[in-house]
Design a protein around this motif. Sequence first.
Motif, short mmCIF file in Angstrom:
data_model
loop_
_atom_site.label_atom_id
_atom_site.label_comp_id
_atom_site.label_asym_id
_atom_site.label_seq_id
_atom_site.Cartn_x
_atom_site.Cartn_y
_atom_site.Cartn_z
N ASP A 126 3.20 5.00 2.53
CA ASP A 126 3.69 4.10 2.70
C ASP A 126 4.74 3.84 3.87
OD1 ASP A 126 1.00 2.37 2.32
OD2 ASP A 126 2.45 1.18 1.41
N ILE B 260 2.20 -7.61 -1.84
CA ILE B 260 2.41 -7.07 -2.84
C ILE B 260 1.53 -4.83 -2.66
CG2 ILE B 260 1.57 -8.20 -4.49
CD1 ILE B 260 -1.21 -8.43 -4.71
N SER B 261 0.37 -4.96 -1.36
CA SER B 261 -0.47 -3.83 -1.27
C SER B 261 1.46 -2.46 -1.02
CB SER B 261 -0.99 -4.19 -0.59
OG SER B 261 -0.71 -4.39 0.78
N ASP B 262 2.06 -2.81 -0.62
CA ASP B 262 3.14 -2.19 0.37
C ASP B 262 4.49 -1.68 -0.37
OD1 ASP B 262 5.32 -0.76 2.46
OD2 ASP B 262 5.23 -3.12 2.97
N ARG B 263 4.40 -0.49 -1.14
CA ARG B 263 4.97 0.62 -1.55
C ARG B 263 6.42 0.42 -1.07
NH1 ARG B 263 1.67 3.07 -5.18
NH2 ARG B 263 3.45 4.02 -6.35
N PHE C 8 6.47 -5.52 -4.59
CA PHE C 8 4.97 -4.15 -4.50
C PHE C 8 4.23 -4.74 -5.98
CE2 PHE C 8 3.78 0.04 -5.82
CZ PHE C 8 2.36 0.08 -6.02
N ASN C 9 3.52 -4.38 -5.96
CA ASN C 9 2.52 -4.94 -7.11
C ASN C 9 2.37 -6.10 -7.34
OD1 ASN C 9 0.37 -3.05 -8.82
ND2 ASN C 9 2.32 -3.03 -10.78
N GLY C 10 2.98 -6.77 -7.25
CA GLY C 10 3.76 -7.98 -7.92
C GLY C 10 4.60 -8.74 -7.94
N ARG C 11 5.70 -7.40 -8.04
CA ARG C 11 7.11 -7.45 -8.46
C ARG C 11 7.24 -9.08 -8.59
NH1 ARG C 11 12.13 -4.24 -7.60
NH2 ARG C 11 11.03 -3.80 -6.25
N SER D 30 7.68 -2.57 -0.02
CA SER D 30 8.15 -4.16 -0.39
C SER D 30 8.33 -4.51 -2.07
CB SER D 30 7.18 -5.29 -0.20
OG SER D 30 7.23 -6.18 -0.71
N TYR E 171 7.79 -15.01 -2.36
CA TYR E 171 6.90 -16.00 -2.68
C TYR E 171 6.61 -17.43 -2.18
CZ TYR E 171 5.62 -12.00 -5.53
OH TYR E 171 5.19 -10.00 -6.26
#
Length: 210
Positions: free
Chosen positions: A192, A59-62, A67-70, A64, A79
């Motif tokens: 990133d 989630i910290s990888d822009r 990203f941001n738990g999307r 991915s 997940y």
Amino acid sequence: MAWDFSSIGKVQNVLTATYFQRNDVVMLARDLLGKALTTNINGQTTTGIITETEAYAGISDRASHAFNGRFTKRTSVMYQKGGIAYIFLIYGIHHLFNFVTNVAGKPDAVLLRGILPFQNKTLMAKRLGIRNLSYQHTDGPGKASKALGISTSLTGESLEGPFFKVWDVGLQISYDHIVTGPRVGVAYAGEDAFLPYRFKISPTIVHDQL
DNA sequence: CAAACGATTTTCT
DNA sequence: GAAAATCGTTTGG
């Protein structure tokens, strides 16, 4: 130095879910180089040696999709616990294959970006609509998936079979034969985009096998 | 519901 | 090297 293909096929250990559930997706992306990916689609088996990968780090990888738990219908399989496939369609045409890694709740994945045709090249060539198969026909993520018969309908399937299996075939890729660099097509990811998360076996090594 | 956009590939100049 | 091809997913109204 050419690969010692005579050793392939003698040492064949199937990689288990435990392997994919390790928490260092960047290390796994590099370690998967030289492993073999087998697909069994409609009773037809094909195998490629993995030559290129990219890591997508949670989630910290822009860059991915997670990203941001999307969390969407598409990304939900990322997940799940490591050891399954995440396959998505890009540009309306290409089916891109990922190894889901890490434990449940940590959406890490390794993108398959290239294979060297290894087993059942005849069928791979047929799938690609090619007469004489060579590495240039399987050196991109869309092309590799097409050669292996992978489509989005197989997303969420286990990497321990029956559709997918990943093998350690005794190939050792030394560090000086691995090219590292930034990932492709992720310019939108800001800082990133420059992370060295792309790994490929040195093209000169692969070309020795053609 | 409409619109924009891709973890790309191929086919043009 | 530039641009088209092509459509499911995502996002915004």
